[in-house]
Design a protein around this motif. Structure first.
Motif, PDB file in Angstrom:
ATOM      1  N   ALA A   1       0.837  -1.210   0.000  1.00 30.81           N
ATOM      2  CA  ALA A   1       0.000   0.000   0.000  1.00 30.81           C
ATOM      3  C   ALA A   1       0.875   1.265   0.000  1.00 30.81           C
ATOM      4  O   ALA A   1       0.442   2.333  -0.448  1.00 30.81           O
ATOM      5  CB  ALA A   1      -0.916  -0.002   1.210  1.00 30.81           C
ATOM      6  N   SER A   2       2.111   1.146   0.485  1.00 28.44           N
ATOM      7  CA  SER A   2       3.000   2.321   0.559  1.00 28.44           C
ATOM      8  C   SER A   2       3.463   2.793  -0.822  1.00 28.44           C
ATOM      9  O   SER A   2       3.931   3.925  -0.975  1.00 28.44           O
ATOM     10  CB  SER A   2       4.234   1.983   1.405  1.00 28.44           C
ATOM     11  OG  SER A   2       4.974   0.966   0.757  1.00 28.44           O
ATOM     12  N   VAL A   3       3.349   1.931  -1.829  1.00 26.17           N
ATOM     13  CA  VAL A   3       3.836   2.298  -3.171  1.00 26.17           C
ATOM     14  C   VAL A   3       2.768   3.152  -3.870  1.00 26.17           C
ATOM     15  O   VAL A   3       1.607   2.739  -3.948  1.00 26.17           O
ATOM     16  CB  VAL A   3       4.143   1.017  -4.000  1.00 26.17           C
ATOM     17  CG1 VAL A   3       4.610   1.369  -5.412  1.00 26.17           C
ATOM     18  CG2 VAL A   3       5.179   0.158  -3.289  1.00 26.17           C
ATOM     19  N   PRO A   4       3.154   4.330  -4.380  1.00 24.06           N
ATOM     20  CA  PRO A   4       2.139   5.268  -4.885  1.00 24.06           C
ATOM     21  C   PRO A   4       1.637   4.972  -6.302  1.00 24.06           C
ATOM     22  O   PRO A   4       1.026   5.839  -6.922  1.00 24.06           O
ATOM     23  CB  PRO A   4       2.879   6.616  -4.846  1.00 24.06           C
ATOM     24  CG  PRO A   4       4.313   6.266  -5.006  1.00 24.06           C
ATOM     25  CD  PRO A   4       4.502   4.919  -4.372  1.00 24.06           C
ATOM     26  N   PHE A   5       1.914   3.804  -6.847  1.00 20.70           N
ATOM     27  CA  PHE A   5       1.369   3.444  -8.164  1.00 20.70           C
ATOM     28  C   PHE A   5       0.969   1.968  -8.125  1.00 20.70           C
ATOM     29  O   PHE A   5       1.321   1.239  -7.187  1.00 20.70           O
ATOM     30  CB  PHE A   5       2.366   3.731  -9.287  1.00 20.70           C
ATOM     31  CG  PHE A   5       3.763   3.193  -9.053  1.00 20.70           C
ATOM     32  CD1 PHE A   5       4.080   1.884  -9.389  1.00 20.70           C
ATOM     33  CD2 PHE A   5       4.749   4.005  -8.486  1.00 20.70           C
ATOM     34  CE1 PHE A   5       5.354   1.394  -9.169  1.00 20.70           C
ATOM     35  CE2 PHE A   5       6.037   3.511  -8.262  1.00 20.70           C
ATOM     36  CZ  PHE A   5       6.340   2.198  -8.602  1.00 20.70           C
ATOM     37  N   ASP A   6       0.217   1.551  -9.177  1.00 16.66           N
ATOM     38  CA  ASP A   6      -0.288   0.170  -9.172  1.00 16.66           C
ATOM     39  C   ASP A   6       0.512  -0.710 -10.154  1.00 16.66           C
ATOM     40  O   ASP A   6       1.496  -0.259 -10.762  1.00 16.66           O
ATOM     41  CB  ASP A   6      -1.795   0.150  -9.483  1.00 16.66           C
ATOM     42  CG  ASP A   6      -2.084   0.673 -10.889  1.00 16.66           C
ATOM     43  OD1 ASP A   6      -1.130   0.951 -11.645  1.00 16.66           O
ATOM     44  OD2 ASP A   6      -3.270   0.800 -11.238  1.00 16.66           O
ATOM     45  N   ALA A   7       0.042  -1.948 -10.318  1.00 18.03           N
ATOM     46  CA  ALA A   7       0.776  -2.904 -11.163  1.00 18.03           C
ATOM     47  C   ALA A   7       0.824  -2.439 -12.621  1.00 18.03           C
ATOM     48  O   ALA A   7       1.841  -2.621 -13.289  1.00 18.03           O
ATOM     49  CB  ALA A   7       0.119  -4.278 -11.064  1.00 18.03           C
TER      50      ALA A   7
END
Ligand SMILES: Cc1ncc(COP(=O)(O)O)c(C=O)c1O
Length: 372
Positions: free
Chosen positions: A292-298
């Motif tokens: 969730a900490s990563v500001p972009f998705d797959a």
């Protein structure tokens, strides 16, 4: 200058050419050729089953399994929502009803603790699907199936060479199925196999794969089948590939371990579980999930990898979020938060059999860069 790295590339440098030449020299190229029987027998023996029925792909193998078990209109089949659509399609096309369970956040396999609550008087079978590299925890599934008298269909499409508590994957279902698509541990280009210990299921699958021709009145049909035959050319590849299964499994495990070693200090990435108390990961594909900490998705992560010419694939999209099933009034009001999250946050890295150490390092370096 770095070269593109495909998401998958098979290794075909054993006896493949030799056996293909034998097909061509002998003229045996159809499904009647001798490599088909040989492949069936050797593959079934490898997973400890009595019968192998070679078919055109792993999806059709599931259709045949459902039909052979007599599952049809109004019957319910429990399956993971986090899987390939082939599993649900086989159920729906038979007129049966797919009933989904969510997946485990660590292994990404079906959460077996959710199965019992989904059983109704209409439930006929549990379709177990081993996902990405670790088997489903079979002990509780076998106990539930015995308690409620349910059949197990085991989709082991991704699991050649894997075991659960030392027992081969593919040995657990009334009918178990495999795929030999080129991203699998062994490939025939396109191809699949059903395995079973039950002679009547085996005979039924043989008939279903061959249009239900009858031996005495060939062109008079009592039932509808399919043409899902595997050719001798494909089976020749299969025999050659099967000779190297142990080597391929060891290679995949090495790749997986190397990725984990190099990726473990990158923050924000969930990596595959290396082992459970019932199996060591076989890393069919090397999947990662963004925290969730990563500001972009797959989707964005894969776009960035593509910019660096690195192939990747998204995780499966859950069955209960498939527009096609919603249009059919199926699986509309399900809530499976784990599958919904990993479908949006998960993707897999180049994982093919031909991947080199140098390529793994290149992938990791790029991933590290794009995560910053
Ligand atoms: C779990 C699972 N089941 C079934 C299939 C379908 O196999 P095929 O592509 O041979 O039809 C796949 C394919 O990747 C799969 O991963």
């Amino acid at each position: 200058m770095s070269h593109p790295i495909p998401v998958n590339q098979p290794l075909l440098d054993g006896n493949e050419k030799k056996y293909l030449n034998q097909c061509i020299d002998s003229g045996w190229i159809s499904s009647e050729g001798p490599f088909v029987k040989q492949f069936e027998q050797e593959f079934a023996a490898r997973v400890g089953r009595k019968y192998g029925i070679a078919v055109s792909n792993g999806s059709m193998a599931l259709d045949a399994a459902i039909a052979a078990l007599g599952i049809g209109a109004g019957d319910e089949v429990i399956l993971p929502t986090f899987t390939i659509i082939s599993c649900a399609v086989a159920i729906v096309r038979a007129g049966a009803i797919p009933v989904v369970v969510d997946c485990d956040p660590d292994t990404w396999n079906m959460d077996v603790s959710q199965i019992a609550a989904k059983i109704t008087p209409q439930t006929k079978a549990i379709m177990v699907v081993h996902i990405y590299g670790l088997p489903v925890d079979m002990e509780p599934v076998l106990a539930i199936a015995a308690k409620y008298n349910l059949q197990i269909i085991e989709d082991a499409a991704e699991m050649h060479g894997q075991t659960y508590q030392q027992r081969p994957c593919g040995s657990f279902g009334a009918l178990s199925t495999f795929s030999f698509y080129p991203n699998k541990h062994i490939t025939t280009g396109e191809g699949g196999m059903l395995v079973t210990d039950d002679q009547s299921y085996a005979e039924r699958c043989c008939s279903l794969r061959n249009l239900c021709f009858q031996s005495d009145k060939r062109f008079q049909h009592e039932e509808l089948g399919w043409n899902m035959r595997l050719s001798n050319l494909q089976a020749a590849l299969g025999v050659a590939q099967l000779e190297r299964l142990d080597e391929f499994v060891a290679r995949k495990r090495q790749m997986g371990q190397r990725y984990t070693q190099l990726l473990s200090d990158i923050p924000g990435l969930q990596l595959p579980v290396p082992r459970t108390d019932y199996a060591d990961n076989i890393y069919w594909v090397y999947g990662v999930v963004l925290d969730a900490s990563v500001p972009f998705d797959a989707t964005e992560a894969m776009r960035r990898l593509r910019q660096h010419q690195i192939g990747s694939r998204p995780f499966f999209w859950p069955m209960h979020e498939q527009p096609v099933f919603h249009k059919m009034n199926l699986l509309q009001h399900e809530c499976c938060p784990v599958a919904e999250r990993i479908a949006r946050r998960g993707f897999y890295l180049p994982s093919g059999m031909a991947l080199t150490e140098q390529q793994i390092e290149q992938v990791v370096n790029v991933l590290r860069e794009i995560m910053e």
